[in-house]
Design a protein around this motif. Structure first.
Motif, PDB file in Angstrom:
ATOM      1  N   UNK A   9       1.003  -1.240  -0.031  1.00  0.00           N
ATOM      2  CA  UNK A   9       0.155   0.031   0.074  1.00  0.00           C
ATOM      3  C   UNK A   9       0.831   1.452  -0.071  1.00  0.00           C
ATOM      4  N   UNK A  10       2.060   1.018   0.106  1.00  0.00           N
ATOM      5  CA  UNK A  10       2.857   2.279  -0.036  1.00  0.00           C
ATOM      6  C   UNK A  10       2.803   3.162  -1.283  1.00  0.00           C
ATOM      7  N   UNK A  11       2.784   4.394  -1.013  1.00  0.00           N
ATOM      8  CA  UNK A  11       2.580   5.245  -1.997  1.00  0.00           C
ATOM      9  C   UNK A  11       2.026   6.816  -1.418  1.00  0.00           C
ATOM     10  N   UNK A  12       1.860   7.413  -2.598  1.00  0.00           N
ATOM     11  CA  UNK A  12       1.075   8.680  -2.451  1.00  0.00           C
ATOM     12  C   UNK A  12      -0.304   8.824  -2.789  1.00  0.00           C
ATOM     13  N   UNK A  13      -1.279   8.987  -2.174  1.00  0.00           N
ATOM     14  CA  UNK A  13      -2.620   8.822  -2.513  1.00  0.00           C
ATOM     15  C   UNK A  13      -3.122  10.280  -2.701  1.00  0.00           C
ATOM     16  N   UNK A  14      -3.734  10.475  -4.087  1.00  0.00           N
ATOM     17  CA  UNK A  14      -4.354  11.864  -4.327  1.00  0.00           C
ATOM     18  C   UNK A  14      -5.680  11.705  -4.558  1.00  0.00           C
ATOM     19  N   UNK A  15      -6.285  12.778  -4.001  1.00  0.00           N
ATOM     20  CA  UNK A  15      -7.946  13.134  -4.390  1.00  0.00           C
ATOM     21  C   UNK A  15      -7.873  14.038  -5.503  1.00  0.00           C
ATOM     22  N   UNK A  16      -8.847  14.037  -6.437  1.00  0.00           N
ATOM     23  CA  UNK A  16      -8.904  14.916  -7.396  1.00  0.00           C
ATOM     24  C   UNK A  16     -10.350  15.360  -7.618  1.00  0.00           C
ATOM     25  N   UNK A  17     -10.823  16.716  -7.486  1.00  0.00           N
ATOM     26  CA  UNK A  17     -11.984  17.018  -7.758  1.00  0.00           C
ATOM     27  C   UNK A  17     -12.374  17.522  -9.104  1.00  0.00           C
ATOM     28  N   UNK A  18     -13.436  17.225  -9.598  1.00  0.00           N
ATOM     29  CA  UNK A  18     -13.467  17.833 -11.031  1.00  0.00           C
ATOM     30  C   UNK A  18     -14.362  18.942 -11.018  1.00  0.00           C
ATOM     31  N   UNK A  19     -13.982  19.899 -11.726  1.00  0.00           N
ATOM     32  CA  UNK A  19     -14.562  21.135 -12.139  1.00  0.00           C
ATOM     33  C   UNK A  19     -15.948  20.803 -12.835  1.00  0.00           C
ATOM     34  N   UNK A  20     -17.241  21.265 -12.370  1.00  0.00           N
ATOM     35  CA  UNK A  20     -18.305  20.888 -13.293  1.00  0.00           C
ATOM     36  C   UNK A  20     -18.098  21.605 -14.591  1.00  0.00           C
ATOM     37  N   UNK A  21     -18.522  20.886 -15.812  1.00  0.00           N
ATOM     38  CA  UNK A  21     -18.593  21.214 -16.947  1.00  0.00           C
ATOM     39  C   UNK A  21     -17.418  21.274 -17.672  1.00  0.00           C
ATOM     40  N   UNK A  22     -16.400  20.872 -17.421  1.00  0.00           N
ATOM     41  CA  UNK A  22     -14.747  20.910 -17.855  1.00  0.00           C
ATOM     42  C   UNK A  22     -14.326  19.358 -17.547  1.00  0.00           C
ATOM     43  N   UNK A  23     -13.255  19.025 -18.171  1.00  0.00           N
ATOM     44  CA  UNK A  23     -12.520  17.758 -17.918  1.00  0.00           C
ATOM     45  C   UNK A  23     -11.460  17.769 -16.815  1.00  0.00           C
ATOM     46  N   UNK A  24     -11.475  19.343 -16.338  1.00  0.00           N
ATOM     47  CA  UNK A  24      -9.983  19.401 -15.494  1.00  0.00           C
ATOM     48  C   UNK A  24     -10.345  18.885 -14.277  1.00  0.00           C
ATOM     49  N   UNK A  25      -9.076  18.539 -13.577  1.00  0.00           N
ATOM     50  CA  UNK A  25      -9.167  18.106 -12.354  1.00  0.00           C
ATOM     51  C   UNK A  25      -8.434  18.959 -11.426  1.00  0.00           C
ATOM     52  N   UNK A  26      -8.980  19.172 -10.218  1.00  0.00           N
ATOM     53  CA  UNK A  26      -8.257  19.884  -9.368  1.00  0.00           C
ATOM     54  C   UNK A  26      -7.470  18.695  -8.131  1.00  0.00           C
ATOM     55  N   UNK A  27      -5.997  18.411  -8.097  1.00  0.00           N
ATOM     56  CA  UNK A  27      -5.774  17.775  -7.403  1.00  0.00           C
ATOM     57  C   UNK A  27      -5.110  18.335  -6.121  1.00  0.00           C
ATOM     58  N   UNK A  28      -5.538  17.356  -4.849  1.00  0.00           N
ATOM     59  CA  UNK A  28      -4.888  17.728  -3.657  1.00  0.00           C
ATOM     60  C   UNK A  28      -3.511  17.559  -3.517  1.00  0.00           C
ATOM     61  N   UNK A  29      -2.950  17.829  -2.354  1.00  0.00           N
ATOM     62  CA  UNK A  29      -1.460  17.597  -2.232  1.00  0.00           C
ATOM     63  C   UNK A  29      -0.960  16.440  -2.110  1.00  0.00           C
ATOM     64  N   UNK A  30      -1.924  15.598  -1.834  1.00  0.00           N
ATOM     65  CA  UNK A  30      -1.538  13.881  -1.692  1.00  0.00           C
ATOM     66  C   UNK A  30      -1.119  13.591  -0.168  1.00  0.00           C
ATOM     67  N   UNK A  31      -1.374  12.379  -0.060  1.00  0.00           N
ATOM     68  CA  UNK A  31      -1.184  11.882   1.465  1.00  0.00           C
ATOM     69  C   UNK A  31      -0.064  10.750   1.073  1.00  0.00           C
ATOM     70  N   UNK A  32       1.135  10.608   1.567  1.00  0.00           N
ATOM     71  CA  UNK A  32       2.210   9.693   1.317  1.00  0.00           C
ATOM     72  C   UNK A  32       2.199   8.942   2.624  1.00  0.00           C
ATOM     73  N   UNK A  33       1.816   7.481   2.197  1.00  0.00           N
ATOM     74  CA  UNK A  33       1.762   6.538   3.237  1.00  0.00           C
ATOM     75  C   UNK A  33       2.864   5.752   3.241  1.00  0.00           C
ATOM     76  N   UNK A  34       3.591   5.376   4.428  1.00  0.00           N
ATOM     77  CA  UNK A  34       4.645   4.529   4.673  1.00  0.00           C
ATOM     78  C   UNK A  34       4.205   3.574   5.678  1.00  0.00           C
ATOM     79  N   UNK A  35       4.378   2.394   5.173  1.00  0.00           N
ATOM     80  CA  UNK A  35       4.146   0.971   6.061  1.00  0.00           C
ATOM     81  C   UNK A  35       5.440   0.333   6.542  1.00  0.00           C
ATOM     82  N   UNK A  36       5.493   0.158   7.852  1.00  0.00           N
ATOM     83  CA  UNK A  36       6.489  -0.679   8.343  1.00  0.00           C
ATOM     84  C   UNK A  36       6.365  -2.076   8.590  1.00  0.00           C
ATOM     85  N   UNK A  37       7.203  -2.896   8.056  1.00  0.00           N
ATOM     86  CA  UNK A  37       6.936  -4.320   8.173  1.00  0.00           C
ATOM     87  C   UNK A  37       7.092  -5.150   9.670  1.00  0.00           C
TER      88      UNK A  37
END
Lengths: 111, 114
Positions: free
Chosen positions: A83-111
């Protein structure tokens, strides 16, 4: 302008623990998408939520879209090292194809 | 199936030099095309998007320009690079039909301006 804020910026968990990242928009979204970026890689689409209050699951991942369509969350149950990685949400502006990305959350998992 | 190509994968350029990054998409027609920049450890900043040949929208004022000379070709350029232009440049495409317009990203170009 429209902004999408994501918290936390970083999260370190022990393998097996749960993880949640939260996404908030300053305005109502037509839909929200989630992407995962592995270290050194490029973002890969995970899911799209469209309806108010929508909940979708992909194995250990649960995605929610708020009733007001201004916030969303991603919850991972019993994290694994894959699951390690950076997870981004992206909101879509109405009536366009453009996405506004969040800054991301970077997940580190210790084994 | 659709694929998206970007090159080069890495690039080191001196300040003041020109830049040209190319992105091509295969297996689809009339896609929406996007250029993003990602600073180290940061989110994705939309730089340009295009809904068709010769149609370019700029999201932020900057030292860069974009062109779409062919339906599935998107080029990012600069006449004179600045140190602040360093970053990870990602090209993406999305379809225009259907209910889900997810974006498909290329492998990216890591640009270091020295």
């Amino acid at each position: 302008g429209q902004q999408v804020m994501q918290i936390p910026q970083y999260q370190h968990v022990q393998e097996g623990e749960d993880f949640t990242t939260y996404c908030n928009s300053s305005t109502t979204l037509s839909n929200i998408q989630w992407y995962k970026q592995r270290p050194g890689g490029h973002p890969v689409f995970l899911i799209q939520l469209v309806k108010s209050g929508e909940v979708k699951k992909q194995k250990r991942l649960t995605f929610q879209f708020g009733e007001a369509k201004k916030n969303s969350s991603l919850h991972i149950t019993a994290t694994q090292t894959t699951d390690v990685g950076t997870y981004f949400c992206a909101g879509k502006r109405s009536n366009t194809g453009k996405l506004i990305f969040g800054q991301g959350t970077t997940l580190q998992v210790k084994p | 199936s659709q694929t998206i190509h970007q090159w080069p994968a890495t690039l080191v350029q001196p300040v003041g030099s020109p830049l040209s990054l190319e992105c091509t998409v295969e297996g689809t027609s009339n896609p929406n095309l996007y250029w993003y920049r990602q600073a180290a450890g940061r989110g994705l900043q939309l730089l340009f998007y295009s809904v068709g040949i010769g149609q370019i929208s700029s999201e932020v004022p900057q030292n860069l320009s974009a062109s779409r000379p062919q339906d599935r070709q998107f080029i990012l350029s600069s006449k004179k690079l600045l140190l602040s232009d360093s970053g990870f440049y990602l090209c993406a495409w999305s379809g225009t039909g259907g209910a889900i317009h997810e974006q498909y990203f290329g492998p990216g170009t890591r640009l270091t301006v020295t």
